[in-house]
Write a protein that holds these residues in place. Structure first.
Motif, PDB file in Angstrom:
ATOM      1  N   THR A  45     -64.631 -74.834 -35.214  1.00  0.00           N
ATOM      2  CA  THR A  45     -64.534 -76.370 -34.710  1.00  0.00           C
ATOM      3  C   THR A  45     -63.755 -76.509 -33.632  1.00  0.00           C
ATOM      4  OG1 THR A  45     -64.378 -78.469 -35.952  1.00  0.00           O
ATOM      5  CG2 THR A  45     -62.746 -76.780 -36.350  1.00  0.00           C
ATOM      6  N   ALA A  46     -63.521 -77.956 -33.126  1.00  0.00           N
ATOM      7  CA  ALA A  46     -62.705 -78.067 -32.090  1.00  0.00           C
ATOM      8  C   ALA A  46     -61.273 -77.961 -32.613  1.00  0.00           C
ATOM      9  CB  ALA A  46     -63.100 -79.591 -31.549  1.00  0.00           C
ATOM     10  N   LYS A  47     -60.266 -77.340 -31.890  1.00  0.00           N
ATOM     11  CA  LYS A  47     -58.918 -77.225 -32.157  1.00  0.00           C
ATOM     12  C   LYS A  47     -57.986 -77.593 -30.818  1.00  0.00           C
ATOM     13  CE  LYS A  47     -60.048 -72.906 -32.859  1.00  0.00           C
ATOM     14  NZ  LYS A  47     -60.065 -71.344 -33.256  1.00  0.00           N
ATOM     15  N   VAL A  48     -57.117 -78.360 -31.243  1.00  0.00           N
ATOM     16  CA  VAL A  48     -56.112 -78.945 -30.438  1.00  0.00           C
ATOM     17  C   VAL A  48     -55.160 -78.892 -30.905  1.00  0.00           C
ATOM     18  CG1 VAL A  48     -55.417 -81.056 -29.171  1.00  0.00           C
ATOM     19  CG2 VAL A  48     -57.735 -80.959 -29.415  1.00  0.00           C
ATOM     20  N   THR A  49     -53.999 -78.361 -30.286  1.00  0.00           N
ATOM     21  CA  THR A  49     -52.673 -77.810 -30.428  1.00  0.00           C
ATOM     22  C   THR A  49     -51.751 -78.964 -29.603  1.00  0.00           C
ATOM     23  OG1 THR A  49     -53.349 -75.701 -31.112  1.00  0.00           O
ATOM     24  CG2 THR A  49     -50.910 -76.192 -30.569  1.00  0.00           C
ATOM     25  N   VAL A  50     -50.689 -79.360 -30.344  1.00  0.00           N
ATOM     26  CA  VAL A  50     -49.788 -80.138 -29.499  1.00  0.00           C
ATOM     27  C   VAL A  50     -48.333 -79.466 -30.001  1.00  0.00           C
ATOM     28  CG1 VAL A  50     -48.519 -82.250 -28.946  1.00  0.00           C
ATOM     29  CG2 VAL A  50     -51.108 -82.311 -29.448  1.00  0.00           C
ATOM     30  N   VAL A  51     -47.576 -78.947 -28.997  1.00  0.00           N
ATOM     31  CA  VAL A  51     -46.340 -78.233 -29.437  1.00  0.00           C
ATOM     32  C   VAL A  51     -45.200 -79.214 -29.295  1.00  0.00           C
ATOM     33  CG1 VAL A  51     -44.584 -76.377 -28.803  1.00  0.00           C
ATOM     34  CG2 VAL A  51     -46.911 -76.189 -28.678  1.00  0.00           C
ATOM     35  N   THR A  52     -44.836 -79.659 -30.502  1.00  0.00           N
ATOM     36  CA  THR A  52     -43.801 -80.856 -30.462  1.00  0.00           C
ATOM     37  C   THR A  52     -42.385 -80.400 -30.698  1.00  0.00           C
ATOM     38  OG1 THR A  52     -43.887 -81.039 -32.782  1.00  0.00           O
ATOM     39  CG2 THR A  52     -45.426 -82.425 -31.552  1.00  0.00           C
ATOM     40  N   GLY A  53     -42.103 -79.417 -30.758  1.00  0.00           N
ATOM     41  CA  GLY A  53     -40.780 -78.610 -30.725  1.00  0.00           C
ATOM     42  C   GLY A  53     -40.693 -77.298 -30.431  1.00  0.00           C
ATOM     43  N   ASN A  54     -40.612 -76.249 -31.299  1.00  0.00           N
ATOM     44  CA  ASN A  54     -40.592 -74.669 -31.048  1.00  0.00           C
ATOM     45  C   ASN A  54     -41.713 -74.075 -31.386  1.00  0.00           C
ATOM     46  OD1 ASN A  54     -37.846 -75.137 -30.548  1.00  0.00           O
ATOM     47  ND2 ASN A  54     -37.064 -74.028 -32.009  1.00  0.00           N
ATOM     48  N   ALA A  55     -42.407 -73.338 -30.442  1.00  0.00           N
ATOM     49  CA  ALA A  55     -43.604 -72.726 -31.000  1.00  0.00           C
ATOM     50  C   ALA A  55     -43.008 -71.118 -30.682  1.00  0.00           C
ATOM     51  CB  ALA A  55     -44.712 -72.979 -30.217  1.00  0.00           C
ATOM     52  N   LEU A  56     -42.319 -70.516 -31.665  1.00  0.00           N
ATOM     53  CA  LEU A  56     -41.849 -69.417 -31.044  1.00  0.00           C
ATOM     54  C   LEU A  56     -42.393 -68.042 -32.314  1.00  0.00           C
ATOM     55  CD1 LEU A  56     -38.072 -70.278 -30.795  1.00  0.00           C
ATOM     56  CD2 LEU A  56     -39.448 -69.559 -28.921  1.00  0.00           C
ATOM     57  N   ALA A  57     -42.368 -66.954 -31.789  1.00  0.00           N
ATOM     58  CA  ALA A  57     -42.901 -65.856 -32.515  1.00  0.00           C
ATOM     59  C   ALA A  57     -44.412 -66.064 -33.420  1.00  0.00           C
ATOM     60  CB  ALA A  57     -41.918 -65.394 -33.648  1.00  0.00           C
TER      61      ALA A  57
END
Length: 174
Positions: A55-67
């Motif tokens: 399905t459609a996947k949209v990601t919004v990084v609002t803070g940390n996206a680590l590891a």
């Protein structure tokens, strides 16, 4: 564990072609309380569900996206269709503490301050602008524009169709 619930939710959305919008901030994420290794299994199931979803996947990084959060939700391993990041977000493969131990070992041995090296690593390597320049992030956005960007992305992805190889089922980590 929250990862198990999220995996079930992603699979449900995928079953009915409901778009998945993921807001990522891994700061303060705690391990699950179940038996040894249970949290690792739950996160593996979530990463598997997310990467297999067509399905459609949209990601919004609002803070940390680590590891693990980076690998599962931002990188091509998780295969999001569109990734946006706030200007003050932190995006990287390694936690700063780990990265400094690996990358700046000699500098630490020469007496440089660990916290200063971590700050340097975050500003030089984990900036959303660096991620955008390398193609990991589609755009660096203002939080006020997030809703419009998500709606636009979903409009673009509304006709998404994925052809997959025929197979009986996947081999998810159980």
């Amino acid at each position: 564990c929250g990862a198990k619930k999220a995996a079930k939710f992603v699979r449900f959305c995928d079953a009915f072609s409901i778009p998945v919008i993921t807001l990522v901030d891994s700061k303060g994420v705690k391990a699950c309380d179940d038996s040894f290794g249970g949290d690792v299994k739950a996160v593996a199931v979530l990463a598997s569900a997310y990467s297999e979803a067509t399905t459609a996947k949209v990601t919004v990084v609002t803070g940390n996206a680590l590891a693990g959060a980076y690998i599962s939700f931002v990188s091509s391993a998780g295969a999001p269709d569109m990734v946006y990041a706030y200007a003050d977000s932190v995006i990287g493969v390694l936690e700063p503490m780990t990265a400094v131990q690996l990358l700046y070992k000699e500098r630490m041995a020469n007496g440089e301050d660990r916290k200063a090296l971590e700050a340097e690593y975050v500003s030089d390597k984990c900036s959303p602008f660096v991620a955008a320049a390398t193609g990991l992030v589609n755009d660096v956005i203002d939080p006020a524009d997030a809703a419009n960007k998500i709606v636009s992305a979903l409009d673009i992805l509304s006709s998404k169709r994925v052809s997959t190889l025929s197979k009986k089922h996947t081999n998810i980590p159980l």
